[in-house]
Design an enzyme around this catalytic site. Sequence first.
Site, PDB file in Angstrom:
ATOM      1  N   GLY A  47      20.894  30.440  -2.171  1.00  0.00           N
ATOM      2  CA  GLY A  47      19.761  29.672  -2.678  1.00  0.00           C
ATOM      3  C   GLY A  47      19.496  30.036  -4.130  1.00  0.00           C
ATOM      4  N   GLN A  52      14.873  30.604 -11.815  1.00  0.00           N
ATOM      5  CA  GLN A  52      15.956  31.577 -12.022  1.00  0.00           C
ATOM      6  C   GLN A  52      16.968  31.146 -13.075  1.00  0.00           C
ATOM      7  OE1 GLN A  52      16.629  31.865  -7.545  1.00  0.00           O
ATOM      8  NE2 GLN A  52      17.235  33.893  -8.237  1.00  0.00           N
ATOM      9  N   CYS A  92      18.744  38.890  -4.064  1.00  0.00           N
ATOM     10  CA  CYS A  92      18.300  37.829  -4.968  1.00  0.00           C
ATOM     11  C   CYS A  92      19.238  37.811  -6.166  1.00  0.00           C
ATOM     12  CB  CYS A  92      16.869  38.117  -5.420  1.00  0.00           C
ATOM     13  SG  CYS A  92      16.241  36.879  -6.568  1.00  0.00           S
ATOM     14  N   LEU A  93      19.674  36.617  -6.567  1.00  0.00           N
ATOM     15  CA  LEU A  93      20.617  36.532  -7.689  1.00  0.00           C
ATOM     16  C   LEU A  93      19.984  37.016  -8.992  1.00  0.00           C
ATOM     17  CD1 LEU A  93      22.422  33.142  -6.924  1.00  0.00           C
ATOM     18  CD2 LEU A  93      23.133  35.468  -6.344  1.00  0.00           C
ATOM     19  N   HIS A 134      12.205  32.485   0.783  1.00  0.00           N
ATOM     20  CA  HIS A 134      12.595  33.273  -0.390  1.00  0.00           C
ATOM     21  C   HIS A 134      12.516  32.406  -1.652  1.00  0.00           C
ATOM     22  CE1 HIS A 134      15.048  36.393  -2.563  1.00  0.00           C
ATOM     23  NE2 HIS A 134      15.233  35.339  -3.346  1.00  0.00           N
ATOM     24  N   GLU A 135      13.072  31.198  -1.578  1.00  0.00           N
ATOM     25  CA  GLU A 135      13.084  30.325  -2.762  1.00  0.00           C
ATOM     26  C   GLU A 135      11.690  29.836  -3.103  1.00  0.00           C
ATOM     27  OE1 GLU A 135      15.661  30.552  -4.450  1.00  0.00           O
ATOM     28  OE2 GLU A 135      16.839  31.419  -2.829  1.00  0.00           O
ATOM     29  N   HIS A 138       9.870  32.093  -5.352  1.00  0.00           N
ATOM     30  CA  HIS A 138      10.203  31.977  -6.781  1.00  0.00           C
ATOM     31  C   HIS A 138       9.311  30.967  -7.503  1.00  0.00           C
ATOM     32  CE1 HIS A 138      13.648  34.570  -7.311  1.00  0.00           C
ATOM     33  NE2 HIS A 138      14.246  34.083  -6.248  1.00  0.00           N
TER      34      HIS A 138
HETATM   35 CO    CO Z   1      15.812  35.061  -5.324  1.00  0.00          CO
END
Ligand code: CO
Length: 181
Positions: A47, A52, A92-93, A134-135, A138
């Site tokens: 995701g 991000q 998380c990226l 999670h997304e 953000h």
């Molecule tokens: Co993340």
Amino acid sequence: MYEKLKIIHWPDPRLKKHSAPVEHFDDSLQKLVERMLLLMREDRGVGLAAAQVGINRRLFVMNPTGKPEDDAAYINPVLSDPQGEQEDEEGCLSLPGINIPVLRAMKLTISAQDAEGKPLQQTAEGFVPRIWQHEFDHLVGTLLTDRMGTIDKLAYRKKLRELEANYHRAAQPQIPQAIRL
Ligand code: CO
């Protein structure tokens, strides 16, 4: 127009901002979604939220399986009807090298628009709603660092310092001007 977008890492302040709604469903939104899916795949993520890549708009992309047909985009998402609980490790990226256990709802409904602006509603259980939650975090500037307990913070102290040092050392990727979302 979006070729230069890159995934930004904590502690870039753009990750802490609240995202604004997407208003224009046009070609540039579809290009942004395609670019985000590509960046997500390159970093082997499931995701990725627009924040991000430094764009504080309410949208994220997801692919829970890695199969091209499972690419999905959720624009202006709303989560509702949470049921049950699940706890599992999340990464998380924007926080490479960090994995912490996070408590999430087991089952949820998401209402959103797709990249063409068509309304969609889905209900799922398990891994997929974990990604949604999670997304969604953000979009309101919540990161895994905000969900860390004292023990996680101690365990990742060195890693977090390293990310801070990297952030201050590197030139930050900039957002192209004249984007219209
Ligand atoms: Co993340």
